[in-house]
Design an enzyme around this catalytic site. Sequence first.
Site, PDB file in Angstrom:
ATOM      1  N   GLU A   1       0.857  -1.191   0.000  1.00  0.00           N
ATOM      2  CA  GLU A   1       0.000   0.000   0.000  1.00  0.00           C
ATOM      3  C   GLU A   1       0.898   1.248   0.000  1.00  0.00           C
ATOM      4  O   GLU A   1       1.924   1.282   0.677  1.00  0.00           O
ATOM      5  CB  GLU A   1      -0.873  -0.010   1.266  1.00  0.00           C
ATOM      6  CG  GLU A   1      -1.823   1.171   1.344  1.00  0.00           C
ATOM      7  CD  GLU A   1      -2.688   1.180   2.617  1.00  0.00           C
ATOM      8  OE1 GLU A   1      -2.262   0.616   3.641  1.00  0.00           O
ATOM      9  OE2 GLU A   1      -3.786   1.762   2.573  1.00  0.00           O
TER      10      GLU A   1
ATOM     11  N   LYS B   1      -9.602   2.113  -2.589  1.00  0.00           N
ATOM     12  CA  LYS B   1      -9.878   1.608  -1.227  1.00  0.00           C
ATOM     13  C   LYS B   1     -11.311   1.972  -0.828  1.00  0.00           C
ATOM     14  O   LYS B   1     -11.700   3.146  -0.867  1.00  0.00           O
ATOM     15  CB  LYS B   1      -8.875   2.225  -0.266  1.00  0.00           C
ATOM     16  CG  LYS B   1      -8.867   1.656   1.134  1.00  0.00           C
ATOM     17  CD  LYS B   1      -7.691   2.258   1.919  1.00  0.00           C
ATOM     18  CE  LYS B   1      -7.476   1.611   3.261  1.00  0.00           C
ATOM     19  NZ  LYS B   1      -6.249   2.115   3.919  1.00  0.00           N
TER      20      LYS B   1
ATOM     21  N   CYS C   1      -5.664  -2.829   2.512  1.00  0.00           N
ATOM     22  CA  CYS C   1      -5.447  -2.718   3.959  1.00  0.00           C
ATOM     23  C   CYS C   1      -6.728  -2.802   4.800  1.00  0.00           C
ATOM     24  O   CYS C   1      -7.237  -3.893   5.010  1.00  0.00           O
ATOM     25  CB  CYS C   1      -4.633  -1.465   4.258  1.00  0.00           C
ATOM     26  SG  CYS C   1      -3.752  -1.622   5.825  1.00  0.00           S
TER      27      CYS C   1
HETATM   28  N1  LIG Z   1      -3.530   1.574   6.018  1.00  0.00           N
HETATM   29  C1  LIG Z   1      -4.486   0.977   6.698  1.00  0.00           C
HETATM   30  O1  LIG Z   1      -5.598   0.837   6.255  1.00  0.00           O
HETATM   31  C2  LIG Z   1      -4.084   0.478   8.060  1.00  0.00           C
HETATM   32  C3  LIG Z   1      -5.090  -0.454   8.663  1.00  0.00           C
HETATM   33  C4  LIG Z   1      -4.734  -0.854  10.041  1.00  0.00           C
HETATM   34  O2  LIG Z   1      -3.644  -0.621  10.510  1.00  0.00           O
HETATM   35  C5  LIG Z   1      -5.743  -1.550  10.818  1.00  0.00           C
HETATM   36  O3  LIG Z   1      -5.488  -1.818  11.988  1.00  0.00           O
HETATM   37  O4  LIG Z   1      -6.813  -1.860  10.303  1.00  0.00           O
END
Ligand SMILES: NC(=O)CCC(=O)C(=O)O
Length: 335
Positions: free
Chosen positions: A98, A170, A211
């Site tokens: 990411e 996203k 993510c």
């Molecule tokens: N970049 C993200 O979306 C981090 C996501 C994350 O750390 C989580 O705990 O969920």
Amino acid sequence: MIYIWLHRCPVLDKRGMLTRRAVLTTVQRTLLTYSSRCLASSTKPVGAPTMSAAAPRKVNLALCQLLTSADKEKNIATATAAIKEAASHGAELVVLPEMWNCPYSNDSFPTYAEDIDGGTSQSVAALAAAARQNRVVLVGGSIPEKREGHLYNTCCVFSKQGQLLAKHRKVHLFDIDIPGKVTFKESETLTSGQSITVVDTEAGRLGIGICYDIRFPELAMLYAKRGAQCIVYPGAFNMTTGPVHWELLQRARAVDNQLFVATCSPARNPESSYQAWGHSTAVGPFAEVLATTDHQPGIVYTQLEYAQLDERRTNMPLTQQKRSDLYELLDKTQQ
Ligand SMILES: NC(=O)CCC(=O)C(=O)O
């Protein structure tokens, strides 16, 4: 129709020709074969992949855990070098992290953002060339995308010919506040995507999430329903949630949906304001960790054997055992 045909069919004589009984037996056998084929296809799991003859059975996967910096040119050079290295080790499907072309921070996203649809994206051009030159399917992590006054966290997927096959923005923005530990609000700068992404590639049918998207089981369930063989999540978990949730979520998505899950994180950069957990990982359909690493820069290799999907789903036919009389997944994205 068969009835009419039988009755129009001449009754054969005693000179060694087919008798009416023989015709009947042949028709019965044909009907039996036909109905058992129908039964077999109707008991196939809903949304099971209908694989074309060209669909791969095994795919060599590489997860490039890159060290990103504030220098975009350097980040692009690091990414292209990693793709080349992965390909030289036999990788057919290569994944980047990411936000690999910039520091992971709300201050950086607007500065590093590129116009992908406008065709002026330096990072996307570099990825397309790298996919083509190295003949790999590339899930190009994510970069900040600017479009019509909005910024998105966007993942581009390329074919082995360097063609842009799909773009995933996203869907679930990372807005969390764990006081004293981690606070981040992507929504301060970013807009969430409005569609979900399943893409057919030379490395199989892939579902794409970024993510925080991994925290939403319904998304993964939709991907499974649409026949995804592997869900790929470029991601950058942090030092608080990473140790407790990163692997757990991957294994949960994999075991619930009986498919492969692959994640790719940036390496941890001590100079960065956001400390990434790292631990890029691949998980199999029985929730087994196939390959993983720590927080250092490097490339994680493994093989995805897609035949395991059928095997696991036959051993444990969860899709057929679902109680759709009691609950149902609602897909609001279909027209
Ligand atoms: N970049 C993200 O979306 C981090 C996501 C994350 O750390 C989580 O705990 O969920």
